[in-house]
Motif scaffolding. Sequence first.
Motif, PDB file in Angstrom:
ATOM      1  N   LEU A  94      31.244  31.349  37.719  1.00 26.37           N
ATOM      2  CA  LEU A  94      32.450  30.830  38.352  1.00 26.37           C
ATOM      3  C   LEU A  94      33.472  31.924  38.609  1.00 26.37           C
ATOM      4  N   LYS A  95      33.475  32.938  37.754  1.00 29.34           N
ATOM      5  CA  LYS A  95      34.477  33.983  37.898  1.00 29.34           C
ATOM      6  C   LYS A  95      34.185  34.926  39.045  1.00 29.34           C
ATOM      7  N   GLN A  96      33.013  34.744  39.716  1.00 24.57           N
ATOM      8  CA  GLN A  96      32.790  35.476  40.951  1.00 24.57           C
ATOM      9  C   GLN A  96      33.767  35.001  42.028  1.00 24.57           C
ATOM     10  N   PHE A  97      34.278  33.797  41.905  1.00 27.23           N
ATOM     11  CA  PHE A  97      35.056  33.167  42.955  1.00 27.23           C
ATOM     12  C   PHE A  97      36.528  33.192  42.572  1.00 27.23           C
ATOM     13  N   THR A  98      37.297  33.932  43.349  1.00 26.24           N
ATOM     14  CA  THR A  98      38.672  34.227  42.992  1.00 26.24           C
ATOM     15  C   THR A  98      39.513  32.983  42.798  1.00 26.24           C
ATOM     16  N   GLU A  99      39.279  31.936  43.609  1.00 26.29           N
ATOM     17  CA  GLU A  99      40.106  30.744  43.501  1.00 26.29           C
ATOM     18  C   GLU A  99      39.952  30.052  42.154  1.00 26.29           C
ATOM     19  N   ASP A 100      38.893  30.393  41.392  1.00 27.47           N
ATOM     20  CA  ASP A 100      38.676  29.797  40.068  1.00 27.47           C
ATOM     21  C   ASP A 100      39.251  30.640  38.934  1.00 27.47           C
ATOM     22  N   TRP A 101      39.855  31.774  39.264  1.00 32.90           N
ATOM     23  CA  TRP A 101      40.375  32.643  38.216  1.00 32.90           C
ATOM     24  C   TRP A 101      41.520  31.987  37.456  1.00 32.90           C
ATOM     25  N   SER A 102      41.527  32.211  36.156  1.00 28.11           N
ATOM     26  CA  SER A 102      42.668  31.821  35.329  1.00 28.11           C
ATOM     27  C   SER A 102      43.734  32.917  35.408  1.00 28.11           C
ATOM     28  N   GLU A 103      44.862  32.677  34.771  1.00 26.91           N
ATOM     29  CA  GLU A 103      45.911  33.702  34.729  1.00 26.91           C
ATOM     30  C   GLU A 103      45.410  34.952  34.010  1.00 26.91           C
ATOM     31  N   GLU A 104      44.573  34.767  32.984  1.00 31.23           N
ATOM     32  CA  GLU A 104      44.017  35.911  32.272  1.00 31.23           C
ATOM     33  C   GLU A 104      43.072  36.711  33.159  1.00 31.23           C
ATOM     34  N   ASP A 105      42.291  36.009  34.007  1.00 28.11           N
ATOM     35  CA  ASP A 105      41.407  36.704  34.943  1.00 28.11           C
ATOM     36  C   ASP A 105      42.213  37.543  35.928  1.00 28.11           C
ATOM     37  N   VAL A 106      43.325  36.989  36.391  1.00 26.08           N
ATOM     38  CA  VAL A 106      44.195  37.727  37.312  1.00 26.08           C
ATOM     39  C   VAL A 106      44.759  38.966  36.615  1.00 26.08           C
ATOM     40  N   SER A 107      45.142  38.815  35.344  1.00 26.74           N
ATOM     41  CA  SER A 107      45.666  39.960  34.590  1.00 26.74           C
ATOM     42  C   SER A 107      44.607  41.053  34.458  1.00 26.74           C
ATOM     43  N   ALA A 108      43.374  40.659  34.180  1.00 22.11           N
ATOM     44  CA  ALA A 108      42.295  41.637  34.067  1.00 22.11           C
ATOM     45  C   ALA A 108      42.056  42.332  35.401  1.00 22.11           C
ATOM     46  N   TRP A 109      42.136  41.577  36.490  1.00 27.19           N
ATOM     47  CA  TRP A 109      41.964  42.156  37.828  1.00 27.19           C
ATOM     48  C   TRP A 109      43.078  43.162  38.141  1.00 27.19           C
ATOM     49  N   LEU A 110      44.302  42.830  37.785  1.00 26.90           N
ATOM     50  CA  LEU A 110      45.421  43.752  38.010  1.00 26.90           C
ATOM     51  C   LEU A 110      45.193  45.075  37.269  1.00 26.90           C
ATOM     52  N   ARG A 111      44.733  44.981  36.030  1.00 25.20           N
ATOM     53  CA  ARG A 111      44.486  46.203  35.255  1.00 25.20           C
ATOM     54  C   ARG A 111      43.386  47.035  35.908  1.00 25.20           C
ATOM     55  N   ALA A 112      42.344  46.349  36.410  1.00 19.95           N
ATOM     56  CA  ALA A 112      41.238  47.062  37.054  1.00 19.95           C
ATOM     57  C   ALA A 112      41.685  47.758  38.340  1.00 19.95           C
ATOM     58  N   GLN A 113      42.736  47.218  38.981  1.00 23.54           N
ATOM     59  CA  GLN A 113      43.260  47.818  40.215  1.00 23.54           C
ATOM     60  C   GLN A 113      44.317  48.896  39.936  1.00 23.54           C
ATOM     61  N   GLY A 114      44.575  49.163  38.655  1.00 22.84           N
ATOM     62  CA  GLY A 114      45.611  50.135  38.303  1.00 22.84           C
ATOM     63  C   GLY A 114      47.010  49.571  38.457  1.00 22.84           C
ATOM     64  N   LEU A 115      47.140  48.242  38.363  1.00 25.35           N
ATOM     65  CA  LEU A 115      48.437  47.577  38.550  1.00 25.35           C
ATOM     66  C   LEU A 115      48.877  46.904  37.252  1.00 25.35           C
ATOM     67  N   GLU A 116      48.590  47.538  36.116  1.00 31.90           N
ATOM     68  CA  GLU A 116      48.922  46.919  34.836  1.00 31.90           C
ATOM     69  C   GLU A 116      50.414  46.680  34.651  1.00 31.90           C
ATOM     70  N   ASP A 117      51.260  47.438  35.370  1.00 30.92           N
ATOM     71  CA  ASP A 117      52.700  47.233  35.258  1.00 30.92           C
ATOM     72  C   ASP A 117      53.138  45.870  35.785  1.00 30.92           C
ATOM     73  N   LEU A 118      52.273  45.222  36.590  1.00 31.51           N
ATOM     74  CA  LEU A 118      52.631  43.929  37.185  1.00 31.51           C
ATOM     75  C   LEU A 118      52.120  42.743  36.378  1.00 31.51           C
ATOM     76  N   VAL A 119      51.357  43.001  35.299  1.00 38.14           N
ATOM     77  CA  VAL A 119      50.761  41.908  34.529  1.00 38.14           C
ATOM     78  C   VAL A 119      51.828  40.949  34.012  1.00 38.14           C
ATOM     79  N   GLY A 120      52.886  41.484  33.452  1.00 41.42           N
ATOM     80  CA  GLY A 120      53.949  40.640  32.899  1.00 41.42           C
ATOM     81  C   GLY A 120      54.607  39.772  33.958  1.00 41.42           C
ATOM     82  N   ILE A 121      54.864  40.360  35.126  1.00 42.14           N
ATOM     83  CA  ILE A 121      55.500  39.602  36.222  1.00 42.14           C
ATOM     84  C   ILE A 121      54.589  38.465  36.691  1.00 42.14           C
TER      85      ILE A 121
END
Length: 454
Positions: A303-330
């Motif tokens: 299910l996590k292959q499909f972005t629309e099913d991501w939880s908030e934690e999945d989005v946070s992990a994606w941000l870190r993988a993109q080098g955008l960890e500063d935006l996790v809190g926001i």
Amino acid sequence: MVKLIHSLADHGDDVNCCAFSSSLLATCSLDKTIRLYSLSDFTELPHSPLRFHTYAVHCCCFSPSGHVLASCSTDGTTVLWSAHSGQTLAVMEQPGGSPVRVCRFSPDSTYLASGAADGTVVLWNAQSYKLYRCGSVKDGSLVACAFSPNGGLFVTGSSCGDLTVWDDKMRCLHSEKAHDLGITCCDFSSQPLSGGEQGLQFYRLASCGQDCQIKIWAVSFTHILGFELKYKSTLNGHCAPVLACAFSHDGKMLLFLLTRYVTTCAFAPNTLLLATGSMDKTVNIWQFDLETPCQARSIDDQLKQFTEDWSEEDVSAWLRAQGLEDLVGIFKMNNIDGKELLNLTKESLADDLKIESLGLRSKVLRSIEELRTNMKSLSSGIPDEFICPITRELMKDPVIASDGYSYEKEAMESWISKKKRTSPMTNLALPSLVLTPNRTLKMAINRWLDTHQK
């Protein structure tokens, strides 16, 4: 790792279904028989094969205890057998005598559901062998059935694509079009999903169909709060109809079949085994190892292959993988999950999330656009209606058979001459052997080729 450990080749025709108990494997076939094997060494039991049905056997299943086996057939009957002696316990005739396509026991063995080609569904009392309740769907044959783990409701799927939910009193709670070209199978996960009001439990339901999709649903029902069916996601991007799906008994894995020739699959309840049955008359037994990467992946991983099913934690992990960890809190503060992520724009990043840096906003938007592009690529390919159901290749000379489906002319002529005079899609007898050229479909295919071959 999954490896083939045994093959069974005792049936004389296509294998339609296979099912496990804690100690036995049952298989059934177009050859009118049901066969039973010991899981200890895969030898056939002395009282096997079981013979009663006068036409093809479409489905078989064990009661939860494993002591009783049910089978159903084109002959319009559902038969109960003693799994350990092969004795016939009961023969239950479908009202109207319609071919029975599917049968399932309730989790407590109180009821047995049987669904037929005329759209009727019957709840039988599995102790007295008497008809308890009967209902029907509006259109199509019933080809799939599954009980919720708590037994409070069951779901049927039809060849017209409708998913219908019933309670244990045979009241229709809900019906909706789930798969455009017809449902082929459905199954519940045994693991409840947490969440919901007042401690309400949801159960995950998977359905699959001729539209090359697997859909995931969340289902709940209580007599106080009522019924709820929530569509969760679609596992698409497949190049062929999905003919069968099954959850492992712990509910953590979902197996689905994408080939025209492998028709059924089942997980064993207490061992790391699965079985697949095929149109080549064989049943293969596979062993898998949960300690190593497995071809049948966790449903949550799928299910996590499909972005629309991501939880908030999945989005946070994606941000870190993109080098955008500063935006996790926001993003967490604004409860951005997968669906919200895909809907973000340059205006919402600036005005709603208050991201002041133009460079950061641009990087987020570029990364989101990559996600959207990847999602679109999952659904690319040849339209399924242009694919011959027999060859699974683009049709060059499509014809319409008397079952209403279109096939490649040469393939359908070969099917009729070498196989049998039945529909490749429904296994029912063809009313006529006349093949009519489908000129409209041929023109549509040619237009599609002109567009995509430039």
